[in-house]
Design a protein around this motif. Structure first.
Motif, mmCIF file in Angstrom:
data_model
loop_
_atom_site.group_PDB
_atom_site.id
_atom_site.type_symbol
_atom_site.label_atom_id
_atom_site.label_comp_id
_atom_site.label_asym_id
_atom_site.label_seq_id
_atom_site.Cartn_x
_atom_site.Cartn_y
_atom_site.Cartn_z
ATOM 1 N N GLN A 186 18.516 51.611 -12.481
ATOM 2 C CA GLN A 186 18.492 52.153 -13.908
ATOM 3 C C GLN A 186 18.541 53.618 -13.866
ATOM 4 O O GLN A 186 18.798 54.353 -14.832
ATOM 5 C CB GLN A 186 17.175 51.774 -14.735
ATOM 6 C CG GLN A 186 17.162 50.404 -15.107
ATOM 7 C CD GLN A 186 15.681 50.184 -15.779
ATOM 8 O OE1 GLN A 186 15.543 51.115 -16.678
ATOM 9 N NE2 GLN A 186 15.039 49.064 -15.721
ATOM 10 N N CYS A 187 18.087 54.319 -12.676
ATOM 11 C CA CYS A 187 18.156 55.898 -12.607
ATOM 12 C C CYS A 187 19.174 56.334 -12.043
ATOM 13 O O CYS A 187 19.778 56.048 -11.203
ATOM 14 C CB CYS A 187 16.801 56.028 -12.001
ATOM 15 S SG CYS A 187 15.300 55.375 -12.406
ATOM 16 N N ARG A 188 19.484 57.729 -12.435
ATOM 17 C CA ARG A 188 20.663 58.304 -11.991
ATOM 18 C C ARG A 188 20.312 59.087 -10.435
ATOM 19 O O ARG A 188 21.491 58.914 -9.892
ATOM 20 C CB ARG A 188 21.048 59.352 -13.186
ATOM 21 C CG ARG A 188 22.470 60.263 -12.767
ATOM 22 C CD ARG A 188 22.200 61.140 -14.253
ATOM 23 N NE ARG A 188 20.979 61.675 -14.580
ATOM 24 C CZ ARG A 188 20.252 62.578 -13.983
ATOM 25 N NH1 ARG A 188 20.736 63.301 -12.852
ATOM 26 N NH2 ARG A 188 18.908 63.127 -14.401
ATOM 27 N N ASN A 189 19.337 59.654 -10.465
ATOM 28 C CA ASN A 189 18.957 60.345 -9.456
ATOM 29 C C ASN A 189 17.710 60.226 -8.741
ATOM 30 O O ASN A 189 16.975 61.205 -9.139
ATOM 31 C CB ASN A 189 19.191 61.805 -9.625
ATOM 32 C CG ASN A 189 19.266 62.665 -8.607
ATOM 33 O OD1 ASN A 189 19.158 62.310 -7.424
ATOM 34 N ND2 ASN A 189 19.005 64.003 -8.862
ATOM 35 N N PRO A 190 17.213 59.123 -8.234
ATOM 36 C CA PRO A 190 16.002 58.877 -7.832
ATOM 37 C C PRO A 190 15.544 59.506 -6.552
ATOM 38 O O PRO A 190 16.436 59.965 -5.863
ATOM 39 C CB PRO A 190 15.671 57.383 -7.773
ATOM 40 C CG PRO A 190 16.973 56.894 -8.046
ATOM 41 C CD PRO A 190 18.173 57.870 -8.099
ATOM 42 N N ALA A 191 14.074 59.640 -6.269
ATOM 43 C CA ALA A 191 13.821 59.972 -4.814
ATOM 44 C C ALA A 191 12.630 59.229 -4.592
ATOM 45 O O ALA A 191 11.945 58.611 -5.297
ATOM 46 C CB ALA A 191 13.616 61.628 -4.932
ATOM 47 N N LEU A 192 12.400 58.967 -3.215
ATOM 48 C CA LEU A 192 11.041 58.209 -2.736
ATOM 49 C C LEU A 192 10.219 59.307 -2.112
ATOM 50 O O LEU A 192 10.554 59.871 -1.277
ATOM 51 C CB LEU A 192 11.483 57.137 -1.824
ATOM 52 C CG LEU A 192 10.598 56.137 -1.355
ATOM 53 C CD1 LEU A 192 10.991 54.804 -1.225
ATOM 54 C CD2 LEU A 192 9.653 56.532 -0.147
ATOM 55 N N LEU A 193 9.122 59.199 -2.732
ATOM 56 C CA LEU A 193 7.909 60.282 -2.228
ATOM 57 C C LEU A 193 7.429 59.627 -0.809
ATOM 58 O O LEU A 193 6.900 58.619 -0.874
ATOM 59 C CB LEU A 193 6.919 60.532 -3.032
ATOM 60 C CG LEU A 193 7.371 61.289 -4.515
ATOM 61 C CD1 LEU A 193 6.083 60.928 -5.217
ATOM 62 C CD2 LEU A 193 7.587 62.674 -4.189
ATOM 63 N N PHE A 194 7.746 60.367 0.286
ATOM 64 C CA PHE A 194 7.189 59.826 1.814
ATOM 65 C C PHE A 194 6.169 60.739 2.316
ATOM 66 O O PHE A 194 6.866 61.985 2.541
ATOM 67 C CB PHE A 194 8.433 59.406 2.523
ATOM 68 C CG PHE A 194 8.235 58.873 3.892
ATOM 69 C CD1 PHE A 194 7.226 58.114 4.052
ATOM 70 C CD2 PHE A 194 8.737 59.742 5.096
ATOM 71 C CE1 PHE A 194 6.999 57.523 5.578
ATOM 72 C CE2 PHE A 194 8.395 59.391 6.260
ATOM 73 C CZ PHE A 194 7.547 58.360 6.505
ATOM 74 N N SER A 195 5.208 60.515 2.694
ATOM 75 C CA SER A 195 4.133 61.486 3.289
ATOM 76 C C SER A 195 3.953 61.073 4.851
ATOM 77 O O SER A 195 3.567 61.868 5.804
ATOM 78 C CB SER A 195 2.713 61.417 2.742
ATOM 79 O OG SER A 195 2.288 60.195 2.883
ATOM 80 N N GLY A 196 4.373 59.861 5.225
ATOM 81 C CA GLY A 196 4.167 59.620 6.555
ATOM 82 C C GLY A 196 2.735 58.721 6.351
ATOM 83 O O GLY A 196 2.255 58.193 7.427
ATOM 84 N N GLY A 197 2.050 58.765 5.414
ATOM 85 C CA GLY A 197 1.180 57.976 5.036
ATOM 86 C C GLY A 197 1.348 56.358 5.033
ATOM 87 O O GLY A 197 2.267 55.909 4.721
ATOM 88 N N LYS A 198 -0.047 55.427 5.195
ATOM 89 C CA LYS A 198 0.414 54.257 5.362
ATOM 90 C C LYS A 198 1.080 53.367 4.062
ATOM 91 O O LYS A 198 1.689 52.775 4.050
ATOM 92 C CB LYS A 198 -0.976 53.187 5.516
ATOM 93 C CG LYS A 198 -1.998 53.376 4.164
ATOM 94 C CD LYS A 198 -3.173 52.675 4.752
ATOM 95 C CE LYS A 198 -4.118 52.561 3.416
ATOM 96 N NZ LYS A 198 -4.503 54.013 2.773
ATOM 97 N N ASP A 199 0.697 53.958 2.779
ATOM 98 C CA ASP A 199 1.226 53.343 1.555
ATOM 99 C C ASP A 199 2.843 53.553 1.453
ATOM 100 O O ASP A 199 3.484 52.962 1.096
ATOM 101 C CB ASP A 199 0.407 53.969 0.381
ATOM 102 C CG ASP A 199 -0.855 53.531 0.373
ATOM 103 O OD1 ASP A 199 -1.357 52.447 0.563
ATOM 104 O OD2 ASP A 199 -1.805 54.430 0.070
ATOM 105 N N SER A 200 3.402 55.093 1.829
ATOM 106 C CA SER A 200 4.660 55.244 2.044
ATOM 107 C C SER A 200 5.335 54.566 2.765
ATOM 108 O O SER A 200 6.430 54.368 2.727
ATOM 109 C CB SER A 200 4.724 56.847 1.635
ATOM 110 O OG SER A 200 4.360 57.300 2.760
ATOM 111 N N LEU A 201 4.718 54.308 3.875
ATOM 112 C CA LEU A 201 5.341 53.549 5.119
ATOM 113 C C LEU A 201 5.772 51.932 4.535
ATOM 114 O O LEU A 201 6.491 51.569 5.215
ATOM 115 C CB LEU A 201 4.160 53.405 6.576
ATOM 116 C CG LEU A 201 4.209 54.548 7.251
ATOM 117 C CD1 LEU A 201 3.087 54.432 8.213
ATOM 118 C CD2 LEU A 201 5.554 54.639 7.719
ATOM 119 N N VAL A 202 4.773 51.500 3.820
ATOM 120 C CA VAL A 202 4.916 50.003 3.314
ATOM 121 C C VAL A 202 6.367 50.236 2.300
ATOM 122 O O VAL A 202 6.952 49.528 2.292
ATOM 123 C CB VAL A 202 3.814 49.558 2.659
ATOM 124 C CG1 VAL A 202 4.010 48.387 1.691
ATOM 125 C CG2 VAL A 202 2.669 49.231 3.702
#
Lengths: 319, 420
Positions: A44-60
């Motif tokens: 659906q999205c034209r230009n998405p990004a994934l927020l990645f901090s190195g934390g456990k939730d973003s690792l999942v």
């Protein structure tokens, strides 16, 4: 459930050719929902990004993105908003994991926002947690992102309990809890106008325990500070405050060396560890199941200032 | 989180349920009780509500646990569906907490769309009231398989069995007239904790399961397991030398095996599945809700919004829909305008041609067609679509039988539709 039992349920390559009903266990159900959400973002999205901090939730989130898009590349870059006050172990891990995946990592720093005058600190050691919102919104504008995928969970905080999975942000990056789009079935609405964007939370329905069980099932590597280690800390109120250059002991405080681990890994100035002897994931799961204090309650000094801190930050564009 | 210690426990997956009731029937207290007695409430949360309770001069008020936003606390109201989580040793639970008083249709339909069970709270002193019947018929309309009537505040009627029995009779009478079949009843006191998680000592005459036991054992098996195969294409993976073009999506009903014949809609071309790929490797077959990448025997042009379906039992390819439309937006339906209709992964432009009648939730009667639909109205409508969608009846398949309507100007989700 033990790690052994969790691993048993995992479908290993070549081992189980039939993928039967995936919701036979709760992790399968959560995973299927999250992969569906990630693919909806891609579709659906034209230009998405994934927020990645190195934390456990973003690792999942990264593992879920692998499950959604491999053998292809991710249809979005990874974006990290670096407060400049992150634990070095986490930053090292962030770079290691991005390189391992071969995905593009964009880093924008609060330090630069301070240098350019976009962020003004009241004092040099002030927590930069809240200021991340400015840097994040600037990055969204710089790249023209129309969607940011984040690892926030509804069980973390009561303002999040009411947030949609696809959560609309206006041209000022603001969340308006009173006028959220109705979200029915698994029909998500990611439509935005110019300058607006959506935040998307694929693991909204996961709890802290689900996250650790999934990390165990998938055998995910985590930054070392999630596991028990000996660290210099001072006791301040009910919290253990790590002794760092940014957070030196105050007059009269006694520095102790304790076995601790972090339950969340945010800005150093507002993240506290808990006493723990859990040196592996299975031990963390056992501790999480028996925990008597919430994840943010134990570890986030910024959420304790006012009952509505998270709600206020979110309205300003926070994650 | 409840202490999960036993290693050989069965994982009965996830149960999503909603709680509904009218004002003051103790819904917040019930949720607070469920969370508290299953140990999902932790010390710091408890300390926060103890402080607030004391400030207000009350003893521990469990209903404060479900208080959400500042605006709500200031006004003492709930403005939106909130989601809560707890787990017991055998199952994970997701509660959709739908506020009962204002905009109940909008909130109930939203919460019900993902729920497998609804708890309707009835105040033992007041019995079945209009709001109870409204919530029950909405839950039934949205197709929630299980209904549980929790007769609360039994402590205020001296735990008398006849108070419970008369509400059961009254509700069963109403349910029979409304075509509602799967209903269970449990007498509780959320305030005192009787028959919620613990049995308590006040209801010795009741021999059935506690509310939690009902939740833990409710059958969550999904009828869509055996329904015809439906695979809305979410995203198309480009070929990369090793793999052919792959179609990513989730099996929304039925199952699929390599070699099965599938039809691609809208073209109607049929081909066979040549591979089922996942991150963990290739599979010979895949079942309901598997998030997979399918490869096809023939190179045919497939894009997002197309659907791969059972060749033997395809859905209707339809540019006209008859549906129950629940209007969710403050701005009423404009029958002169075009809207965007999202059905599975497909977006088409649509117009409401006709409103056949309005469904009065309170009286459960059909009323003459109004000129438009306003927020919280449910109308039977006819829509025409610029391109076809691949539709099943909502009663047969909630995924391919549902849609949302989006306002192209505001981008808001303005209505939810159930295909007849």
């Amino acid at each position: 459930m033990t790690v052994a039992a969790l691993l048993e349920g995992q479908s290993l390559p070549g081992k189980s050719p039939a993928l039967t009903l995936v919701d036979y266990d709760h992790l399968g159900w959560l995973e299927s929902e999250a992969i569906h959400i990630l693919r909806e973002v891609a579709g659906q999205c034209r230009n998405p990004a994934l927020l990645f901090s190195g934390g456990k939730d973003s690792l999942v989130l990264l593992r879920l993105a692998e499950k959604a898009f491999r053998p292809g590349g991710f249809p979005f870059p990874l974006l990290h908003i670096d407060t400049g006050h992150n634990f070095p172990e986490v930053i090292a891990f962030r770079d290691h994991r991005a390189a391992q995946l071969g995905e593009r990592l964009i880093v924008r720093s609060v330090e630069d926002s301070i240098a350019s005058g976009r962020v003004e600190l009241r004092h040099p050691a002030e927590s930069r947690n809240r200021h991340q919102s400015v840097t994040l919104l600037d990055a969204i504008a710089e790249f023209g992102f129309d969607a940011c995928i984040g690892g926030a969970r509804r069980d973390e905080e009561k303002a999040r309990a009411k947030e949609r999975i696809f959560s609309f942000r206006d041209a000022f990056g603001q969340w308006d809890p009173k006028s959220q789009r109705p979200e029915l079935w698994n029909l998500y609405n990611a439509r935005v106008g110019p300058g607006e964007h959506v935040r998307v939370f694929p693991i909204s329905n996961w709890t802290e325990l689900d996250v650790w069980q999934y990390i165990a099932r998938e055998r995910l590597e985590v930054p070392s500070i999630y596991l028990a280690h000996i660290r210099a800390v001072v006791r301040r109120g009910a919290a253990l405050v790590p002794v760092t250059e940014l957070t030196p002991p105050r007059d009269g405080e006694r520095v102790e060396k304790l076995s601790v681990r972090f339950r969340t890994v945010g800005d150093i100035t507002c993240t506290a560890p808990v006493a723990s002897r859990a040196t592996n994931i299975e031990a963390i799961i056992a501790e999480t199941a028996a925990a008597t204090i919430t994840e943010r309650g134990a570890t986030r000094l910024d959420d304790q200032t006012a009952e509505a801190s998270m709600e206020l930050r979110k309205k300003e564009g926070y994650f | 989180m409840a202490a999960i210690e036993a290693s050989e426990l069965v994982d009965r997956g996830v149960l999503r349920f909603l709680t509904a009731g009218s004002v003051d029937d103790g819904k917040s207290t019930l949720i607070g009780r469920l969370l508290y007695d299953t140990k999902a409430i932790l010390a710091d949360q408890l300390a926060a509500i103890e402080r607030t309770s004391q400030r207000r001069g009350q003893t521990l008020d469990l209903s404060l646990l479900t208080d959400g936003l500042v605006a709500e606390r200031e006004q003492g109201i709930t403005i939106d569906v909130a989601y809560r989580y707890f787990a017991t040793a055998v199952r994970k639970f997701i509660i959709a907490d739908a506020p009962g008083h204002t905009q109940y249709t909008r909130n109930m339909v939203t919460a019900a769309s993902t729920a497998q069970l609804a708890i309707l709270l009835v105040d033992a002193r007041h019995g079945v009231v209009t709001q109870t019947r409204r919530h029950a018929v909405l839950a039934h309309l949205v197709g929630i398989p299980h209904l549980v009537v929790a007769v609360n505040k039994m402590d205020l009627v001296d735990y008398r069995p006849d108070a419970f029995a008369s509400i059961v009779d009254e509700f069963l009478d109403f349910a029979a007239r409304s075509g509602i079949s799967d209903v269970r009843f449990v007498p509780i006191s959320a305030l005192e904790g009787d028959m919620v998680v613990e049995r308590g000592g006040n209801l010795p005459w009741y021999e059935g399961p506690t509310l939690l036991q009902i939740l833990e054992t409710a059958d969550v098996s999904n009828a869509l397991v055996d329904a015809p195969f439906r695979f809305p294409v979410q995203y198309v993976a480009r070929p990369n030398g090793i793999n052919r073009r792959g179609y990513m999506g989730r099996i929304e009903s039925g199952s699929i095996a390599v070699g099965d014949e599938v039809c691609l809609l809208p073209t109607g071309l049929c081909t066979r599945v040549s591979a089922i790929r996942t991150f963990h490797g290739d599979h010979a077959s895949a079942g309901l809700h598997s998030a997979i990448t399918l490869e096809l025997g023939d190179e045919i042009d497939v894009s997002r919004g197309d659907m791969l379906v059972s060749a033997a039992k395809p859905p209707a390819i339809s540019r006209m829909l008859e549906a129950s439309l629940c209007w969710l937006d403050a701005a009423p339906l404009d029958t002169n305008r075009k809207y965007v209709l999202r059905h599975t992964t497909r977006e088409v432009r649509a117009r409401v041609d006709r409103i056949d009648h309005l469904w009065n939730v309170a009286s459960q009667q059909c009323e003459p067609a109004p000129p438009t639909l306003r927020m919280n109205d449910i109308g039977r409508v006819a829509l025409s679509l610029a391109q076809p969608v691949f539709a099943d009846r909502y009663a047969d398949n909630q995924v391919t039988g549902s849609f949302i309507v989006i306002d192209e100007v505001t981008n808001n989700t303005v209505a939810a539709g159930l295909i007849e």
